[in-house]
Design an enzyme around this catalytic site. Structure first.
Site, PDB file in Angstrom:
ATOM      1  N   VAL A  30       0.844  -1.201   0.000  1.00 46.12           N
ATOM      2  CA  VAL A  30       0.000   0.000   0.000  1.00 46.12           C
ATOM      3  C   VAL A  30       0.880   1.251   0.000  1.00 46.12           C
ATOM      4  O   VAL A  30       0.630   2.201  -0.761  1.00 46.12           O
ATOM      5  CB  VAL A  30      -0.949  -0.010   1.211  1.00 46.12           C
ATOM      6  N   VAL A  40       2.397   1.945  -3.495  1.00 52.09           N
ATOM      7  CA  VAL A  40       1.491   2.518  -4.486  1.00 52.09           C
ATOM      8  C   VAL A  40       1.014   3.900  -4.068  1.00 52.09           C
ATOM      9  O   VAL A  40       0.872   4.798  -4.897  1.00 52.09           O
ATOM     10  CB  VAL A  40       0.289   1.579  -4.721  1.00 52.09           C
ATOM     11  N   GLU A  41       0.788   4.093  -2.779  1.00 55.49           N
ATOM     12  CA  GLU A  41       0.269   5.376  -2.321  1.00 55.49           C
ATOM     13  C   GLU A  41       1.297   6.503  -2.427  1.00 55.49           C
ATOM     14  O   GLU A  41       0.982   7.592  -2.897  1.00 55.49           O
ATOM     15  CB  GLU A  41      -0.206   5.264  -0.865  1.00 55.49           C
ATOM     16  N   SER A  42       2.530   6.251  -1.974  1.00 57.58           N
ATOM     17  CA  SER A  42       3.498   7.342  -1.874  1.00 57.58           C
ATOM     18  C   SER A  42       4.885   6.982  -2.379  1.00 57.58           C
ATOM     19  O   SER A  42       5.763   7.845  -2.419  1.00 57.58           O
ATOM     20  CB  SER A  42       3.618   7.789  -0.410  1.00 57.58           C
ATOM     21  N   TYR A  64      -5.642   0.813  -8.962  1.00 59.13           N
ATOM     22  CA  TYR A  64      -5.064   0.822  -7.628  1.00 59.13           C
ATOM     23  C   TYR A  64      -5.052  -0.584  -7.036  1.00 59.13           C
ATOM     24  O   TYR A  64      -4.035  -1.051  -6.507  1.00 59.13           O
ATOM     25  CB  TYR A  64      -5.865   1.766  -6.737  1.00 59.13           C
TER      26      TYR A  64
END
Length: 277
Positions: A94, A97-99, A183
């Protein structure tokens, strides 16, 4: 409690009917959070790489994170993985992919930090400094844990993390939004690679920009076509599958080649390999 679908603003009210039936802009939130509690040692660690200013960026970056970017956050991830009962590799996927392991990351929509928390959601968990790596990871991990418990399904939980629980309930599964579908595929792809033992700075996915606008902004998609056309199918004990153009083996692992990338998979993680006839 209700949450705005447009700006994420949380509303606590003694007149729920007003928001439940008359205001379509709001979704009812049935998740319950605990206030975060960061141990002193993790708080001191987080200070060493807490960003001074946010930096706007998009998720899905092609470049892999640097080993130091991952190693500095690992004690925090490991602690909260155990605390909330969430797979450490899933939290890392996570964050990837997020940051892309950038604690200063801020999305155009206002999501912040390593796990891209929305300020209103963070506030419900008592997050005071949303860019503090320890507070951010605890908040994001708690939110992910609550979603996994609420939906009992990894894809649905990831979709809810991206698009909101209300959207997943509305569509009885992953919503038909391209961004959310991308996502979910990206997080699952990295999660699978991390479970196979590949380090985050070595894990890769074949990525393509879906549109010129996305290419310009840095948002990328998984090139599913390249993978689906590969002739060799590797079935993993986790239930996931992986494809390859070529496969060789050593005493303890399979060496897998797909396109221009090559990696190894431990044999004890593989259930069966299907070769083309």
């Amino acid at each position: 409690m209700f949450k705005s679908k447009t700006n994420g603003r949380a509303v606590i009210t003694n007149a729920p009917a007003k928001y439940r039936f008359q205001a379509g802009d709001y979704e009812e939130v049935d998740l319950h959070f605990s206030l975060i509690d960061v141990p002193d040692d993790l708080r001191e660690l987080a200070k060493t790489f807490r960003p001074s200013t946010p930096r706007v960026q998009r998720r899905g970056l092609i470049d892999a994170p640097k080993p130091d970017d991952v190693s500095r956050v690992m004690p925090i991830v490991s602690h909260y993985a155990k605390h909330y009962g969430v797979d450490e590799d899933l939290i890392l996927a996570v964050i990837r992919v997020e940051s892309n392991f950038e604690p200063a990351a801020k999305s155009p929509k206002g999501a912040c930090g390593l796990m891209q928390l929305i300020p209103s959601t963070a506030a419900m968990m008592g997050v005071r400094d949303i860019f503090d790596p320890a507070e951010n990871v605890e908040g994001g991990t708690q939110y992910l844990a609550r979603l996994l418990h609420r939906f009992g399904n990894l894809e649905h939980a990831l979709a809810a993390y991206n698009a909101g629980p209300g959207r997943v309930r509305e569509y009885h599964g992953v919503p038909p939004f391209p961004e959310t579908q991308k996502y979910v595929r990206l997080v699952k792809g990295y999660y699978q690679q991390y479970k196979q033992g590949r380090k985050p700075w070595r894990a890769q996915q074949t990525l393509v920009a879906s549109t010129e606008a996305e290419r310009a902004s840095g948002a990328f998609d998984v090139d599913a076509g390249a993978s689906e056309s590969a002739p060799i199918v590797i079935k993993l004990r986790s239930g996931l599958t992986e494809r390859a153009d070529r496969i060789t083996e050593t005493d303890s692992a399979y060496i897998v080649k797909l396109g221009n990338s090559m990696h190894s998979i431990k044999k004890d993680l593989v259930e069966e390999v299907f070769l083309p006839e």
